[in-house]
Scaffold this motif. Structure first.
Motif, PDB file in Angstrom:
ATOM      1  N   ARG A  20       0.704  -1.223   0.033  1.00  0.00           N
ATOM      2  CA  ARG A  20       0.078   0.135  -0.362  1.00  0.00           C
ATOM      3  C   ARG A  20       1.046   1.068   0.062  1.00  0.00           C
ATOM      4  O   ARG A  20       2.032   1.415   0.506  1.00  0.00           O
ATOM      5  CB  ARG A  20      -0.805   0.143   1.487  1.00  0.00           C
ATOM      6  N   ARG A  21       0.369   2.119  -0.403  1.00  0.00           N
ATOM      7  CA  ARG A  21       0.798   3.777  -0.745  1.00  0.00           C
ATOM      8  C   ARG A  21      -0.275   5.135  -0.003  1.00  0.00           C
ATOM      9  O   ARG A  21      -1.446   4.366  -0.698  1.00  0.00           O
ATOM     10  CB  ARG A  21       1.806   3.668  -1.970  1.00  0.00           C
ATOM     11  N   VAL A  22       0.512   5.764   0.965  1.00  0.00           N
ATOM     12  CA  VAL A  22      -0.975   7.105   1.063  1.00  0.00           C
ATOM     13  C   VAL A  22      -0.504   8.011   0.059  1.00  0.00           C
ATOM     14  O   VAL A  22       0.914   8.344  -0.377  1.00  0.00           O
ATOM     15  CB  VAL A  22      -0.273   6.738   2.221  1.00  0.00           C
ATOM     16  N   ARG A  23      -1.706   7.840  -0.622  1.00  0.00           N
ATOM     17  CA  ARG A  23      -1.211   9.523  -1.818  1.00  0.00           C
ATOM     18  C   ARG A  23      -2.541  10.432  -1.280  1.00  0.00           C
ATOM     19  O   ARG A  23      -3.359  10.644  -1.356  1.00  0.00           O
ATOM     20  CB  ARG A  23      -2.051   9.067  -2.638  1.00  0.00           C
ATOM     21  N   ASN A  24      -2.024  12.218  -1.096  1.00  0.00           N
ATOM     22  CA  ASN A  24      -2.427  12.741  -0.285  1.00  0.00           C
ATOM     23  C   ASN A  24      -3.133  13.267  -1.638  1.00  0.00           C
ATOM     24  O   ASN A  24      -3.493  13.410  -3.009  1.00  0.00           O
ATOM     25  CB  ASN A  24      -1.896  13.819   0.238  1.00  0.00           C
ATOM     26  N   LEU A  25      -4.166  13.743  -1.326  1.00  0.00           N
ATOM     27  CA  LEU A  25      -5.601  13.862  -1.735  1.00  0.00           C
ATOM     28  C   LEU A  25      -5.828  16.106  -2.519  1.00  0.00           C
ATOM     29  O   LEU A  25      -5.524  16.589  -1.829  1.00  0.00           O
ATOM     30  CB  LEU A  25      -7.306  13.789  -1.547  1.00  0.00           C
ATOM     31  N   ASP A  26      -5.633  16.625  -3.618  1.00  0.00           N
ATOM     32  CA  ASP A  26      -6.147  17.726  -3.390  1.00  0.00           C
ATOM     33  C   ASP A  26      -7.362  18.088  -3.375  1.00  0.00           C
ATOM     34  O   ASP A  26      -8.216  17.310  -2.831  1.00  0.00           O
ATOM     35  CB  ASP A  26      -5.521  18.466  -4.471  1.00  0.00           C
ATOM     36  N   ARG A  27      -7.603  19.300  -2.407  1.00  0.00           N
ATOM     37  CA  ARG A  27      -8.634  20.101  -2.151  1.00  0.00           C
ATOM     38  C   ARG A  27      -9.706  19.124  -3.086  1.00  0.00           C
ATOM     39  O   ARG A  27     -11.525  19.315  -2.641  1.00  0.00           O
ATOM     40  CB  ARG A  27      -9.662  21.459  -2.055  1.00  0.00           C
ATOM     41  N   ASP A  28      -9.954  19.313  -4.200  1.00  0.00           N
ATOM     42  CA  ASP A  28     -10.868  19.494  -5.230  1.00  0.00           C
ATOM     43  C   ASP A  28     -11.333  18.346  -4.769  1.00  0.00           C
ATOM     44  O   ASP A  28     -12.857  17.966  -5.304  1.00  0.00           O
ATOM     45  CB  ASP A  28     -10.639  19.648  -6.648  1.00  0.00           C
ATOM     46  N   TRP A 103      -9.979   5.763   1.070  1.00  0.00           N
ATOM     47  CA  TRP A 103     -10.314   7.508   1.122  1.00  0.00           C
ATOM     48  C   TRP A 103     -10.064   7.987   2.629  1.00  0.00           C
ATOM     49  O   TRP A 103     -11.402   7.428   3.227  1.00  0.00           O
ATOM     50  CB  TRP A 103     -10.492   7.329   0.304  1.00  0.00           C
ATOM     51  N   SER A 104      -9.735   8.676   2.764  1.00  0.00           N
ATOM     52  CA  SER A 104     -10.629   9.264   4.263  1.00  0.00           C
ATOM     53  C   SER A 104     -10.197  10.902   3.843  1.00  0.00           C
ATOM     54  O   SER A 104      -9.180  11.492   2.986  1.00  0.00           O
ATOM     55  CB  SER A 104      -9.496   8.441   5.277  1.00  0.00           C
ATOM     56  N   VAL A 105     -10.939  11.569   4.021  1.00  0.00           N
ATOM     57  CA  VAL A 105     -11.156  13.358   4.371  1.00  0.00           C
ATOM     58  C   VAL A 105     -11.363  13.996   5.731  1.00  0.00           C
ATOM     59  O   VAL A 105     -12.162  13.274   5.988  1.00  0.00           O
ATOM     60  CB  VAL A 105     -12.349  13.632   3.244  1.00  0.00           C
ATOM     61  N   VAL A 106     -10.923  15.276   6.016  1.00  0.00           N
ATOM     62  CA  VAL A 106     -11.244  15.469   7.301  1.00  0.00           C
ATOM     63  C   VAL A 106     -11.152  17.546   6.333  1.00  0.00           C
ATOM     64  O   VAL A 106     -10.019  17.920   6.297  1.00  0.00           O
ATOM     65  CB  VAL A 106     -10.028  15.372   7.839  1.00  0.00           C
ATOM     66  N   VAL A 107     -12.218  18.047   7.530  1.00  0.00           N
ATOM     67  CA  VAL A 107     -12.487  19.166   6.611  1.00  0.00           C
ATOM     68  C   VAL A 107     -12.581  20.038   7.902  1.00  0.00           C
ATOM     69  O   VAL A 107     -13.850  19.785   9.011  1.00  0.00           O
ATOM     70  CB  VAL A 107     -13.950  18.819   6.080  1.00  0.00           C
ATOM     71  N   THR A 108     -11.783  21.195   8.432  1.00  0.00           N
ATOM     72  CA  THR A 108     -11.808  21.721   9.070  1.00  0.00           C
ATOM     73  C   THR A 108     -12.197  23.293   8.609  1.00  0.00           C
ATOM     74  O   THR A 108     -11.908  23.943   7.800  1.00  0.00           O
ATOM     75  CB  THR A 108     -10.541  22.114  10.045  1.00  0.00           C
TER      76      THR A 108
END
Length: 160
Positions: A20-28, A103-108
């Motif tokens: 496995r690898r982790v890829r960061n997501l852009d805002r969109d 995937w996982s998304v966190v919004v602050t």
């Protein structure tokens, strides 16, 4: 004969941690993924301690509108008129329990109760309850920080 531990069960071709690898997501992309699910977790402060509630949501533009069926959570999110709101975090994810891919998304951002005028636009009515309660309020979160990542499988090299 020495057995090599690959992290896989016998006869089960699963993805190992090394695969496995982790890829960061852009805002969109993070907001687009958030719009594909209807439930997540609202994180806020209650009596000076962190609190988490499962809630349903929908995404409108970049705003996240959440349905709150919990009275104590509502009292923590009430602000004085003219303030930007209360700082909260909102998290949603889709992670496969077997492969741990997803995937996982966190919004602050700042949250405020949805006013009656906004309810006329239909956002509050479109929020389905996650529990069978009929009385609820809606909260709109204006994202300031959007973070997300995708856990992906590494391509496997072909055996020689």
């Amino acid at each position: 004969m020495e057995r090599k531990d690959t992290g896989q069960s016998a006869g089960h071709d699963s993805v190992t941690q090394q695969d496995r690898r982790v890829r960061n997501l852009d805002r969109d992309e993070a907001l687009r993924l958030l719009a594909t699910v209807s439930m997540g977790r609202l994180v806020f402060t209650q009596r000076a301690l962190p609190a988490v509630r499962p809630v349903t949501h929908l995404v409108e533009g970049e705003d996240i509108v959440v349905r709150l069926d919990d009275g104590p959570a509502l009292t923590c999110l009430v602000t004085d008129p003219g303030t930007p709101g209360v700082v909260v975090a909102y998290e949603a994810d889709v992670i496969d329990p077997e492969s741990h891919l997803g995937w996982s998304v966190v919004v602050t951002g700042f949250a405020h109760l949805v006013a009656d005028a906004e309810e006329g636009h239909g956002s509050a009515e479109r929020l389905r309850p996650w529990a069978g309660r009929s009385s609820y309020s809606a909260v709109r979160i204006r994202p300031d920080v959007v973070n997300g990542f995708r856990l992906e499988a590494e391509p496997r090299e072909a055996a020689p």
